[in-house]
Design a protein around this motif. Structure first.
Motif, PDB file in Angstrom:
ATOM      1  N   ILE A 430      23.653  23.917 -14.736  1.00 17.18           N
ATOM      2  CA  ILE A 430      22.587  22.937 -14.550  1.00 17.18           C
ATOM      3  C   ILE A 430      21.221  23.622 -14.539  1.00 17.18           C
ATOM      4  CG2 ILE A 430      22.845  22.999 -12.039  1.00 17.18           C
ATOM      5  CD1 ILE A 430      21.708  20.032 -14.225  1.00 17.18           C
ATOM      6  N   MET A 431      21.153  24.836 -14.011  1.00 16.29           N
ATOM      7  CA  MET A 431      19.873  25.554 -14.028  1.00 16.29           C
ATOM      8  C   MET A 431      19.488  25.944 -15.451  1.00 16.29           C
ATOM      9  SD  MET A 431      19.941  27.983 -10.654  1.00 16.29           S
ATOM     10  CE  MET A 431      19.541  27.277  -9.051  1.00 16.29           C
ATOM     11  N   LEU A 432      20.474  26.351 -16.233  1.00 12.50           N
ATOM     12  CA  LEU A 432      20.193  26.684 -17.636  1.00 12.50           C
ATOM     13  C   LEU A 432      19.701  25.465 -18.402  1.00 12.50           C
ATOM     14  CD1 LEU A 432      23.212  29.021 -18.515  1.00 12.50           C
ATOM     15  CD2 LEU A 432      20.813  29.685 -18.267  1.00 12.50           C
ATOM     16  N   VAL A 433      20.338  24.330 -18.163  1.00 17.77           N
ATOM     17  CA  VAL A 433      19.942  23.103 -18.856  1.00 17.77           C
ATOM     18  C   VAL A 433      18.523  22.699 -18.475  1.00 17.77           C
ATOM     19  CG1 VAL A 433      20.367  20.609 -18.977  1.00 17.77           C
ATOM     20  CG2 VAL A 433      22.272  22.213 -19.223  1.00 17.77           C
ATOM     21  N   LEU A 434      18.226  22.686 -17.181  1.00 13.68           N
ATOM     22  CA  LEU A 434      16.882  22.305 -16.744  1.00 13.68           C
ATOM     23  C   LEU A 434      15.842  23.297 -17.261  1.00 13.68           C
ATOM     24  CD1 LEU A 434      17.581  21.114 -13.096  1.00 13.68           C
ATOM     25  CD2 LEU A 434      16.860  19.703 -15.030  1.00 13.68           C
ATOM     26  N   GLY A 435      16.173  24.588 -17.263  1.00 12.04           N
ATOM     27  CA  GLY A 435      15.245  25.582 -17.794  1.00 12.04           C
ATOM     28  C   GLY A 435      14.983  25.378 -19.279  1.00 12.04           C
ATOM     29  N   LYS A 436      16.038  25.052 -20.014  1.00 17.07           N
ATOM     30  CA  LYS A 436      15.900  24.811 -21.450  1.00 17.07           C
ATOM     31  C   LYS A 436      15.061  23.566 -21.727  1.00 17.07           C
ATOM     32  CE  LYS A 436      18.752  23.999 -25.560  1.00 17.07           C
ATOM     33  NZ  LYS A 436      20.135  23.923 -26.090  1.00 17.07           N
ATOM     34  N   LEU A 437      15.306  22.497 -20.969  1.00 10.23           N
ATOM     35  CA  LEU A 437      14.548  21.259 -21.153  1.00 10.23           C
ATOM     36  C   LEU A 437      13.081  21.451 -20.779  1.00 10.23           C
ATOM     37  CD1 LEU A 437      17.126  18.691 -19.706  1.00 10.23           C
ATOM     38  CD2 LEU A 437      16.653  19.175 -22.109  1.00 10.23           C
ATOM     39  N   ALA A 438      12.829  22.206 -19.701  1.00  7.64           N
ATOM     40  CA  ALA A 438      11.451  22.448 -19.264  1.00  7.64           C
ATOM     41  C   ALA A 438      10.695  23.292 -20.279  1.00  7.64           C
ATOM     42  CB  ALA A 438      11.459  23.137 -17.900  1.00  7.64           C
ATOM     43  N   GLN A 439      11.373  24.244 -20.879  1.00  7.77           N
ATOM     44  CA  GLN A 439      10.747  25.104 -21.871  1.00  7.77           C
ATOM     45  C   GLN A 439      10.359  24.327 -23.128  1.00  7.77           C
ATOM     46  OE1 GLN A 439      13.261  28.349 -23.126  1.00  7.77           O
ATOM     47  NE2 GLN A 439      11.520  29.635 -23.675  1.00  7.77           N
TER      48      GLN A 439
END
Length: 503
Positions: A430-439
Protein backbone atom coordinates in the motif's frame (compact mmCIF):
# COMPACT_ATOMS: atom_id res chain seq x y z
CA UNK A 1 -3.52 -40.65 12.19
CA UNK A 2 -1.91 -41.36 8.80
CA UNK A 3 -2.61 -45.07 9.05
CA UNK A 4 -6.21 -44.44 10.06
CA UNK A 5 -6.88 -42.14 7.11
CA UNK A 6 -5.44 -44.59 4.58
CA UNK A 7 -7.20 -47.57 6.10
CA UNK A 8 -10.54 -45.80 6.47
CA UNK A 9 -10.41 -44.78 2.80
CA UNK A 10 -9.77 -48.38 1.77
CA UNK A 11 -12.69 -49.51 3.91
CA UNK A 12 -14.95 -46.88 2.35
CA UNK A 13 -13.92 -47.89 -1.16
CA UNK A 14 -14.44 -51.60 -0.43
CA UNK A 15 -17.73 -51.31 1.39
CA UNK A 16 -19.21 -54.69 0.51
CA UNK A 17 -18.27 -57.67 2.62
CA UNK A 18 -17.33 -60.18 -0.08
CA UNK A 19 -14.23 -59.88 -2.18
CA UNK A 20 -16.18 -60.24 -5.43
CA UNK A 21 -18.47 -57.33 -4.60
CA UNK A 22 -15.66 -55.07 -3.44
CA UNK A 23 -15.06 -54.04 -7.05
CA UNK A 24 -17.38 -52.27 -9.42
CA UNK A 25 -19.45 -54.37 -11.79
CA UNK A 26 -19.04 -53.97 -15.54
CA UNK A 27 -22.71 -53.07 -15.86
CA UNK A 28 -23.24 -49.48 -14.81
CA UNK A 29 -26.68 -50.19 -13.35
CA UNK A 30 -25.08 -52.74 -11.03
CA UNK A 31 -22.57 -50.39 -9.47
CA UNK A 32 -22.63 -50.72 -5.65
CA UNK A 33 -22.81 -46.93 -5.58
CA UNK A 34 -25.08 -46.59 -2.57
CA UNK A 35 -22.87 -48.41 -0.06
CA UNK A 36 -19.58 -47.01 -1.34
CA UNK A 37 -21.01 -43.52 -1.85
CA UNK A 38 -22.38 -43.21 1.68
CA UNK A 39 -19.19 -44.41 3.36
CA UNK A 40 -17.04 -42.32 1.05
CA UNK A 41 -19.09 -39.21 1.79
CA UNK A 42 -18.42 -39.64 5.51
CA UNK A 43 -14.70 -40.10 4.84
CA UNK A 44 -14.71 -36.97 2.66
CA UNK A 45 -16.58 -34.92 5.25
CA UNK A 46 -14.26 -36.02 8.07
CA UNK A 47 -11.02 -35.38 6.16
CA UNK A 48 -12.22 -32.04 4.81
CA UNK A 49 -13.13 -30.94 8.33
CA UNK A 50 -9.70 -31.97 9.65
CA UNK A 51 -7.90 -30.15 6.83
CA UNK A 52 -9.93 -26.97 7.27
CA UNK A 53 -9.25 -26.75 10.99
CA UNK A 54 -5.54 -27.50 10.54
CA UNK A 55 -5.61 -30.65 12.61
CA UNK A 56 -2.54 -32.15 10.93
CA UNK A 57 1.08 -31.34 11.57
CA UNK A 58 3.89 -31.79 9.09
CA UNK A 59 6.28 -33.46 11.49
CA UNK A 60 8.71 -36.04 10.22
CA UNK A 61 6.90 -39.03 8.76
CA UNK A 62 7.54 -41.56 11.52
CA UNK A 63 4.97 -44.23 12.36
CA UNK A 64 5.09 -47.81 13.42
CA UNK A 65 4.98 -50.29 10.53
CA UNK A 66 5.91 -47.46 8.15
CA UNK A 67 6.21 -49.80 5.18
CA UNK A 68 2.68 -51.06 5.86
CA UNK A 69 1.32 -47.52 6.09
CA UNK A 70 3.04 -46.37 2.88
CA UNK A 71 1.66 -49.46 1.18
CA UNK A 72 -1.84 -48.59 2.45
CA UNK A 73 -1.55 -45.04 1.10
CA UNK A 74 -0.45 -46.32 -2.30
CA UNK A 75 -3.21 -48.94 -2.30
CA UNK A 76 -5.81 -46.29 -1.39
CA UNK A 77 -4.78 -44.00 -4.26
CA UNK A 78 -4.67 -46.85 -6.79
CA UNK A 79 -8.09 -48.15 -5.72
CA UNK A 80 -9.53 -44.64 -5.95
CA UNK A 81 -8.09 -44.25 -9.44
CA UNK A 82 -9.58 -47.57 -10.58
CA UNK A 83 -13.03 -46.79 -9.19
CA UNK A 84 -13.14 -43.39 -10.91
CA UNK A 85 -12.39 -45.03 -14.26
CA UNK A 86 -14.98 -47.73 -13.64
CA UNK A 87 -17.58 -45.13 -12.66
CA UNK A 88 -16.98 -43.25 -15.92
CA UNK A 89 -16.78 -46.23 -18.28
CA UNK A 90 -16.19 -49.73 -16.84
CA UNK A 91 -16.13 -51.46 -20.22
CA UNK A 92 -13.13 -49.46 -21.40
CA UNK A 93 -11.24 -50.31 -18.21
CA UNK A 94 -11.98 -53.97 -18.77
CA UNK A 95 -10.71 -53.87 -22.36
CA UNK A 96 -7.60 -51.78 -21.66
CA UNK A 97 -6.63 -52.83 -18.19
CA UNK A 98 -7.62 -56.44 -17.90
CA UNK A 99 -10.58 -56.47 -15.54
CA UNK A 100 -12.20 -54.19 -13.01
CA UNK A 101 -9.52 -54.53 -10.36
CA UNK A 102 -6.67 -52.06 -10.01
CA UNK A 103 -4.10 -52.02 -12.81
CA UNK A 104 -0.95 -53.90 -11.92
CA UNK A 105 1.46 -51.14 -12.97
CA UNK A 106 1.40 -47.36 -13.30
CA UNK A 107 2.03 -47.76 -17.04
CA UNK A 108 -1.05 -49.97 -17.36
CA UNK A 109 -3.03 -47.45 -15.31
CA UNK A 110 -1.97 -44.68 -17.68
CA UNK A 111 -3.15 -46.67 -20.71
CA UNK A 112 -6.50 -47.35 -19.05
CA UNK A 113 -6.88 -43.70 -18.03
CA UNK A 114 -6.11 -42.48 -21.53
CA UNK A 115 -8.56 -44.95 -23.07
CA UNK A 116 -11.35 -43.79 -20.75
CA UNK A 117 -10.57 -40.09 -21.18
CA UNK A 118 -10.39 -40.14 -24.98
CA UNK A 119 -13.62 -42.15 -25.29
CA UNK A 120 -15.64 -40.07 -22.82
CA UNK A 121 -18.47 -38.19 -24.51
CA UNK A 122 -19.67 -34.74 -23.53
CA UNK A 123 -23.11 -36.04 -22.53
CA UNK A 124 -21.68 -38.57 -20.05
CA UNK A 125 -23.36 -37.04 -17.00
CA UNK A 126 -26.73 -36.49 -18.67
CA UNK A 127 -27.36 -40.21 -19.14
CA UNK A 128 -25.96 -41.36 -15.82
CA UNK A 129 -28.33 -42.68 -13.08
CA UNK A 130 -28.66 -40.54 -9.95
CA UNK A 131 -26.87 -43.02 -7.67
CA UNK A 132 -23.95 -43.21 -10.06
CA UNK A 133 -23.78 -39.41 -10.30
CA UNK A 134 -23.52 -39.25 -6.52
CA UNK A 135 -20.86 -41.95 -6.50
CA UNK A 136 -18.74 -40.26 -9.17
CA UNK A 137 -19.04 -36.95 -7.31
CA UNK A 138 -17.80 -38.51 -4.06
CA UNK A 139 -15.00 -40.37 -5.84
CA UNK A 140 -13.72 -37.18 -7.48
CA UNK A 141 -14.13 -35.29 -4.22
CA UNK A 142 -12.11 -38.01 -2.46
CA UNK A 143 -9.39 -37.82 -5.12
CA UNK A 144 -9.05 -34.06 -4.64
CA UNK A 145 -8.96 -34.36 -0.86
CA UNK A 146 -6.50 -37.25 -1.03
CA UNK A 147 -4.09 -35.26 -3.23
CA UNK A 148 -4.47 -32.25 -0.94
CA UNK A 149 -3.84 -34.34 2.20
CA UNK A 150 -0.83 -36.07 0.68
CA UNK A 151 0.62 -32.82 -0.69
CA UNK A 152 0.06 -30.71 2.43
CA UNK A 153 0.62 -33.23 5.21
CA UNK A 154 2.50 -36.35 4.15
CA UNK A 155 4.82 -35.11 1.41
CA UNK A 156 6.42 -32.22 3.37
CA UNK A 157 7.10 -34.57 6.28
CA UNK A 158 9.30 -36.94 4.32
CA UNK A 159 10.76 -34.44 1.83
CA UNK A 160 12.56 -32.73 4.73
CA UNK A 161 13.95 -36.03 6.01
CA UNK A 162 16.94 -38.05 4.85
CA UNK A 163 16.60 -39.96 1.62
CA UNK A 164 17.03 -43.20 3.52
CA UNK A 165 13.96 -42.35 5.59
CA UNK A 166 11.71 -41.93 2.55
CA UNK A 167 9.11 -44.69 2.81
CA UNK A 168 7.75 -44.18 -0.74
CA UNK A 169 9.61 -45.68 -3.67
CA UNK A 170 7.43 -43.49 -5.91
CA UNK A 171 4.71 -40.90 -5.42
CA UNK A 172 1.44 -42.64 -4.39
CA UNK A 173 -0.59 -40.07 -6.35
CA UNK A 174 1.09 -40.99 -9.65
CA UNK A 175 -2.03 -42.58 -11.13
CA UNK A 176 -4.27 -39.70 -10.07
CA UNK A 177 -1.92 -37.26 -11.86
CA UNK A 178 -1.19 -39.24 -15.01
CA UNK A 179 -1.86 -37.77 -18.46
CA UNK A 180 -5.07 -39.71 -18.98
CA UNK A 181 -6.55 -38.60 -15.65
CA UNK A 182 -5.62 -34.97 -16.32
CA UNK A 183 -7.49 -35.16 -19.64
CA UNK A 184 -10.45 -36.80 -17.91
CA UNK A 185 -10.59 -34.01 -15.29
CA UNK A 186 -10.52 -31.44 -18.11
CA UNK A 187 -13.27 -33.14 -20.13
CA UNK A 188 -15.59 -33.52 -17.13
CA UNK A 189 -14.92 -29.88 -16.24
CA UNK A 190 -16.92 -28.55 -19.20
CA UNK A 191 -19.78 -31.08 -19.02
CA UNK A 192 -23.37 -30.22 -18.15
CA UNK A 193 -25.06 -31.76 -15.12
CA UNK A 194 -28.55 -33.24 -15.69
CA UNK A 195 -30.39 -30.94 -13.25
CA UNK A 196 -29.75 -28.11 -10.82
CA UNK A 197 -30.09 -30.59 -7.97
CA UNK A 198 -27.45 -32.95 -9.39
CA UNK A 199 -24.08 -33.06 -7.57
CA UNK A 200 -21.65 -30.56 -9.05
CA UNK A 201 -19.32 -33.11 -10.63
CA UNK A 202 -17.57 -30.52 -12.88
CA UNK A 203 -16.58 -28.58 -9.75
CA UNK A 204 -15.07 -31.65 -8.10
CA UNK A 205 -13.23 -32.39 -11.33
CA UNK A 206 -11.91 -28.82 -11.35
CA UNK A 207 -10.65 -29.29 -7.79
CA UNK A 208 -8.91 -32.52 -8.85
CA UNK A 209 -7.23 -30.64 -11.70
CA UNK A 210 -6.04 -27.97 -9.30
CA UNK A 211 -4.69 -30.47 -6.76
CA UNK A 212 -3.00 -32.49 -9.49
CA UNK A 213 -1.06 -29.43 -10.70
CA UNK A 214 -0.47 -27.57 -7.41
CA UNK A 215 3.00 -28.15 -5.98
CA UNK A 216 6.69 -28.13 -6.80
CA UNK A 217 7.60 -31.81 -6.70
CA UNK A 218 8.70 -33.41 -9.97
CA UNK A 219 5.45 -35.31 -10.53
CA UNK A 220 3.27 -32.23 -10.04
CA UNK A 221 5.49 -29.98 -12.17
CA UNK A 222 5.28 -32.59 -14.93
CA UNK A 223 1.48 -32.74 -14.55
CA UNK A 224 1.27 -28.96 -14.84
CA UNK A 225 3.38 -29.00 -17.98
CA UNK A 226 1.18 -31.76 -19.42
CA UNK A 227 -2.00 -29.75 -18.84
CA UNK A 228 -0.60 -26.67 -20.58
CA UNK A 229 1.43 -28.22 -23.39
CA UNK A 230 0.05 -31.69 -24.10
CA UNK A 231 -3.71 -31.96 -23.60
CA UNK A 232 -4.97 -28.42 -24.40
CA UNK A 233 -5.85 -27.85 -20.76
CA UNK A 234 -6.01 -24.08 -21.31
CA UNK A 235 -8.74 -24.58 -23.92
CA UNK A 236 -10.84 -26.61 -21.48
CA UNK A 237 -10.39 -23.99 -18.76
CA UNK A 238 -11.41 -21.16 -21.11
CA UNK A 239 -14.51 -23.08 -22.17
CA UNK A 240 -15.44 -23.55 -18.52
CA UNK A 241 -14.61 -19.94 -17.63
CA UNK A 242 -16.80 -18.47 -20.37
CA UNK A 243 -19.76 -20.76 -19.78
CA UNK A 244 -22.92 -18.95 -18.73
CA UNK A 245 -25.12 -19.60 -15.69
CA UNK A 246 -22.88 -21.88 -13.68
CA UNK A 247 -22.71 -22.12 -9.88
CA UNK A 248 -20.39 -19.68 -8.12
CA UNK A 249 -18.39 -22.40 -6.29
CA UNK A 250 -17.62 -24.07 -9.63
CA UNK A 251 -16.63 -20.80 -11.31
CA UNK A 252 -14.44 -19.96 -8.33
CA UNK A 253 -12.66 -23.31 -8.68
CA UNK A 254 -12.11 -22.72 -12.41
CA UNK A 255 -10.73 -19.25 -11.70
CA UNK A 256 -8.33 -20.73 -9.18
CA UNK A 257 -7.01 -23.06 -11.87
CA UNK A 258 -6.60 -20.13 -14.27
CA UNK A 259 -4.79 -18.05 -11.65
CA UNK A 260 -2.52 -20.94 -10.71
CA UNK A 261 -1.51 -21.79 -14.28
CA UNK A 262 -0.95 -18.17 -15.30
CA UNK A 263 1.19 -17.66 -12.18
CA UNK A 264 3.32 -20.78 -12.65
CA UNK A 265 3.35 -21.15 -16.44
CA UNK A 266 3.23 -17.63 -17.95
CA UNK A 267 2.89 -19.06 -21.48
CA UNK A 268 -0.54 -20.36 -20.49
CA UNK A 269 -2.00 -16.83 -20.68
CA UNK A 270 -1.20 -16.62 -24.40
CA UNK A 271 -2.72 -20.06 -24.93
CA UNK A 272 -5.90 -18.91 -23.18
CA UNK A 273 -5.95 -15.80 -25.36
CA UNK A 274 -5.75 -18.03 -28.42
CA UNK A 275 -8.61 -20.21 -27.12
CA UNK A 276 -10.73 -17.10 -26.53
CA UNK A 277 -9.94 -15.99 -30.08
CA UNK A 278 -11.43 -19.24 -31.33
CA UNK A 279 -14.53 -18.76 -29.19
CA UNK A 280 -14.97 -15.23 -30.53
CA UNK A 281 -14.75 -16.51 -34.10
CA UNK A 282 -17.43 -19.09 -33.37
CA UNK A 283 -19.62 -16.44 -31.76
CA UNK A 284 -19.18 -14.19 -34.77
CA UNK A 285 -20.03 -16.94 -37.27
CA UNK A 286 -22.99 -18.30 -35.28
CA UNK A 287 -24.64 -15.05 -34.24
CA UNK A 288 -23.42 -12.73 -36.96
CA UNK A 289 -22.05 -10.46 -34.26
CA UNK A 290 -18.59 -10.27 -32.72
CA UNK A 291 -18.36 -10.01 -28.95
CA UNK A 292 -15.89 -7.36 -27.79
CA UNK A 293 -13.67 -9.75 -25.85
CA UNK A 294 -10.08 -9.66 -26.97
CA UNK A 295 -8.43 -12.03 -24.56
CA UNK A 296 -8.10 -13.38 -21.07
CA UNK A 297 -7.99 -9.94 -19.45
CA UNK A 298 -11.36 -8.98 -20.91
CA UNK A 299 -12.96 -12.26 -19.84
CA UNK A 300 -11.64 -11.82 -16.30
CA UNK A 301 -12.89 -8.22 -16.18
CA UNK A 302 -16.35 -9.28 -17.35
CA UNK A 303 -16.46 -11.90 -14.61
CA UNK A 304 -15.27 -9.35 -12.05
CA UNK A 305 -17.95 -6.88 -13.14
CA UNK A 306 -20.69 -9.47 -12.72
CA UNK A 307 -19.25 -10.61 -9.37
CA UNK A 308 -19.26 -7.14 -7.83
CA UNK A 309 -22.40 -5.70 -9.44
CA UNK A 310 -24.78 -8.69 -9.31
CA UNK A 311 -27.51 -9.02 -6.70
CA UNK A 312 -27.75 -9.29 -3.76
CA UNK A 313 -25.44 -6.35 -3.02
CA UNK A 314 -21.80 -7.37 -2.72
CA UNK A 315 -20.41 -9.12 -0.66
CA UNK A 316 -23.66 -10.81 0.43
CA UNK A 317 -24.17 -12.99 3.49
CA UNK A 318 -21.61 -15.30 5.07
CA UNK A 319 -22.44 -18.14 2.67
CA UNK A 320 -21.90 -15.92 -0.41
CA UNK A 321 -18.56 -16.73 -2.08
CA UNK A 322 -18.49 -13.80 -4.48
CA UNK A 323 -15.89 -12.01 -2.35
CA UNK A 324 -13.54 -14.99 -2.72
CA UNK A 325 -14.20 -15.01 -6.44
CA UNK A 326 -13.50 -11.27 -6.73
CA UNK A 327 -10.19 -11.68 -4.91
CA UNK A 328 -9.26 -14.61 -7.13
CA UNK A 329 -10.02 -12.62 -10.30
CA UNK A 330 -7.99 -9.66 -9.06
CA UNK A 331 -5.07 -11.95 -8.29
CA UNK A 332 -5.44 -13.50 -11.73
CA UNK A 333 -5.31 -10.08 -13.37
CA UNK A 334 -2.18 -9.31 -11.39
CA UNK A 335 -0.64 -12.62 -12.45
CA UNK A 336 -1.44 -12.02 -16.10
CA UNK A 337 0.58 -8.78 -15.95
CA UNK A 338 -1.09 -7.35 -19.02
CA UNK A 339 2.08 -6.00 -20.53
CA UNK A 340 3.88 -9.32 -20.71
CA UNK A 341 1.96 -12.55 -20.05
CA UNK A 342 -0.96 -11.81 -22.37
CA UNK A 343 -0.39 -11.01 -26.03
CA UNK A 344 -3.27 -8.53 -25.99
CA UNK A 345 -3.00 -5.02 -24.66
CA UNK A 346 -6.31 -4.11 -23.00
CA UNK A 347 -8.39 -1.46 -24.74
CA UNK A 348 -9.20 1.90 -23.16
CA UNK A 349 -12.73 0.59 -22.57
CA UNK A 350 -11.38 -2.38 -20.66
CA UNK A 351 -9.05 -0.22 -18.58
CA UNK A 352 -11.99 2.04 -17.74
CA UNK A 353 -14.10 -0.93 -16.71
CA UNK A 354 -11.30 -2.12 -14.45
CA UNK A 355 -11.02 1.34 -12.92
CA UNK A 356 -14.76 1.54 -12.22
CA UNK A 357 -14.78 -1.82 -10.45
CA UNK A 358 -11.63 -1.04 -8.47
CA UNK A 359 -13.13 2.23 -7.21
CA UNK A 360 -16.41 0.49 -6.38
CA UNK A 361 -14.51 -2.07 -4.30
CA UNK A 362 -12.33 0.51 -2.57
CA UNK A 363 -15.36 2.58 -1.53
CA UNK A 364 -17.18 -0.38 0.04
CA UNK A 365 -17.51 -0.20 3.83
CA UNK A 366 -15.35 -2.68 5.72
CA UNK A 367 -18.31 -4.69 6.94
CA UNK A 368 -16.16 -7.77 7.38
CA UNK A 369 -12.75 -9.15 6.57
CA UNK A 370 -13.93 -10.43 3.15
CA UNK A 371 -14.20 -6.86 1.84
CA UNK A 372 -10.81 -5.97 3.30
CA UNK A 373 -9.21 -8.95 1.54
CA UNK A 374 -10.71 -7.77 -1.76
CA UNK A 375 -9.23 -4.32 -1.16
CA UNK A 376 -5.80 -5.82 -0.53
CA UNK A 377 -6.10 -7.62 -3.87
CA UNK A 378 -6.94 -4.26 -5.46
CA UNK A 379 -3.79 -2.78 -3.92
CA UNK A 380 -1.68 -5.57 -5.41
CA UNK A 381 -3.18 -4.95 -8.85
CA UNK A 382 -2.51 -1.21 -8.59
CA UNK A 383 1.21 -1.92 -8.20
CA UNK A 384 1.31 -2.37 -11.99
CA UNK A 385 -1.24 0.31 -12.85
CA UNK A 386 -0.33 2.91 -15.51
CA UNK A 387 0.43 6.46 -14.33
CA UNK A 388 -2.84 7.85 -15.66
CA UNK A 389 -4.71 5.75 -13.13
CA UNK A 390 -3.64 8.25 -10.48
CA UNK A 391 -5.92 10.91 -11.94
CA UNK A 392 -8.69 8.38 -12.52
CA UNK A 393 -8.66 7.21 -8.89
CA UNK A 394 -8.58 10.83 -7.72
CA UNK A 395 -11.60 11.76 -9.85
CA UNK A 396 -13.60 8.75 -8.69
CA UNK A 397 -12.96 8.85 -4.95
CA UNK A 398 -10.38 6.09 -4.79
CA UNK A 399 -7.51 7.86 -2.98
CA UNK A 400 -8.95 8.29 0.52
CA UNK A 401 -9.96 4.58 0.75
CA UNK A 402 -6.36 3.67 -0.14
CA UNK A 403 -5.07 5.93 2.64
CA UNK A 404 -7.57 4.27 4.99
CA UNK A 405 -6.05 0.89 4.05
CA UNK A 406 -2.61 2.21 5.01
CA UNK A 407 -4.02 3.45 8.35
CA UNK A 408 -5.63 0.08 9.02
CA UNK A 409 -2.52 -1.91 8.09
CA UNK A 410 -0.28 0.32 10.22
CA UNK A 411 -2.66 0.09 13.18
CA UNK A 412 -2.84 -3.69 12.91
CA UNK A 413 0.94 -4.04 13.01
CA UNK A 414 1.46 -1.67 15.92
CA UNK A 415 -1.40 -3.22 17.91
CA UNK A 416 0.50 -6.54 17.99
CA UNK A 417 3.32 -4.82 19.95
CA UNK A 418 5.95 -7.08 18.45
CA UNK A 419 7.13 -7.52 14.90
CA UNK A 420 6.35 -10.52 12.72
CA UNK A 421 8.02 -11.71 9.51
CA UNK A 422 4.95 -10.80 7.44
CA UNK A 423 4.72 -7.20 8.70
CA UNK A 424 6.61 -5.81 5.73
CA UNK A 425 4.53 -7.82 3.28
CA UNK A 426 1.35 -6.35 4.73
CA UNK A 427 2.33 -2.67 4.76
CA UNK A 428 4.81 -2.25 1.89
CA UNK A 429 2.38 -2.77 -1.06
CA UNK A 430 0.00 0.00 0.00
CA UNK A 431 2.91 2.37 0.64
CA UNK A 432 4.36 1.60 -2.78
CA UNK A 433 1.00 2.24 -4.42
CA UNK A 434 0.43 5.54 -2.62
CA UNK A 435 4.00 6.63 -3.39
CA UNK A 436 3.53 5.79 -7.06
CA UNK A 437 0.20 7.63 -7.27
CA UNK A 438 1.62 10.68 -5.46
CA UNK A 439 4.61 10.80 -7.79
CA UNK A 440 2.32 10.81 -10.81
CA UNK A 441 -0.13 13.45 -9.58
CA UNK A 442 0.54 16.53 -7.40
CA UNK A 443 -3.07 16.70 -6.21
CA UNK A 444 -2.83 13.15 -4.93
CA UNK A 445 0.43 14.06 -3.19
CA UNK A 446 -1.27 16.99 -1.44
CA UNK A 447 -4.20 14.77 -0.42
CA UNK A 448 -1.88 12.19 1.13
CA UNK A 449 0.15 14.93 2.86
CA UNK A 450 -3.02 16.46 4.30
CA UNK A 451 -4.01 13.07 5.71
CA UNK A 452 -0.60 12.54 7.32
CA UNK A 453 -0.28 16.17 8.45
CA UNK A 454 -3.88 17.47 8.82
CA UNK A 455 -4.15 21.25 8.49
CA UNK A 456 -6.20 21.68 11.67
CA UNK A 457 -3.70 19.64 13.64
CA UNK A 458 -0.83 21.60 12.14
CA UNK A 459 -2.37 24.92 13.23
CA UNK A 460 -2.88 23.60 16.74
CA UNK A 461 0.70 22.35 16.81
CA UNK A 462 2.08 25.68 15.61
CA UNK A 463 0.23 27.49 18.39
CA UNK A 464 1.50 25.05 21.01
CA UNK A 465 5.02 25.15 19.57
CA UNK A 466 5.01 28.97 19.54
CA UNK A 467 3.90 29.05 23.18
CA UNK A 468 6.60 26.56 24.18
CA UNK A 469 9.33 28.40 22.27
CA UNK A 470 8.27 31.70 23.84
CA UNK A 471 8.45 30.10 27.28
CA UNK A 472 11.85 28.54 26.63
CA UNK A 473 13.19 31.82 25.30
CA UNK A 474 12.23 33.53 28.51
CA UNK A 475 14.06 30.80 30.41
CA UNK A 476 17.01 30.82 28.05
CA UNK A 477 16.62 27.15 27.20
CA UNK A 478 15.76 27.21 23.50
CA UNK A 479 17.41 24.37 21.56
CA UNK A 480 17.00 23.51 17.88
CA UNK A 481 15.05 20.30 17.23
CA UNK A 482 13.95 18.61 14.04
CA UNK A 483 11.01 16.96 15.74
CA UNK A 484 9.41 17.37 19.14
CA UNK A 485 6.86 15.11 20.81
CA UNK A 486 4.15 17.54 19.77
CA UNK A 487 4.91 16.76 16.09
CA UNK A 488 3.39 13.29 16.26
CA UNK A 489 0.72 12.88 18.96
CA UNK A 490 0.13 9.27 19.93
CA UNK A 491 -2.47 7.57 17.75
CA UNK A 492 -2.12 9.82 14.73
CA UNK A 493 -1.20 8.42 11.34
CA UNK A 494 2.19 10.15 11.36
CA UNK A 495 2.91 8.71 14.81
CA UNK A 496 2.17 5.23 13.45
CA UNK A 497 4.38 5.79 10.42
CA UNK A 498 7.23 7.00 12.62
CA UNK A 499 6.80 3.93 14.82
CA UNK A 500 7.01 1.68 11.76
CA UNK A 501 10.27 3.36 10.72
CA UNK A 502 11.87 2.04 13.91
CA UNK A 503 9.81 -1.17 14.23
Amino acid sequence: MTELIAQSLLQALNSNSSQESSHLSLERNELPSSSIGQNLKKWNDDLESELLRGAFSTKKFEVENSSFVSSAIKKSADTLHSLILNAVDPTIVSDAGGGTTECESDEEAERSSWAVATSTAGDLLVGMPCDNLSLLAELLRAAGLFMRWFGQVIQPSFESSDANDNHFSNNPTTRLKCRGMLLLYCKILEMETPTIESPDIPRFSSICLFRATYGNDDLTVSARKTVVESIDGCVFLVNALTKRDQPIPRLFSVLRNVHHLVSTVPASAALMDKAIDSLNEKTSSNDGEFESKYGLVEVLVDNLTWTVQSLPPFPGDKSDRRSEMASEILRSLFAVDVRRASKYLPSNDTMTKIGVILCDLLKLPNVDDRVHQCKLAVVALLLNAPEEYSGYLLANGGIIPLIDIMKYQASAIIARKRSRPDDAASIVPIMLVLGKLAQANETVLKMIRDEVFPLDAEKAFEEMAFAEVTKKKSEGKVKAKNMAPLDAPIGTLRWKLIRLMTW
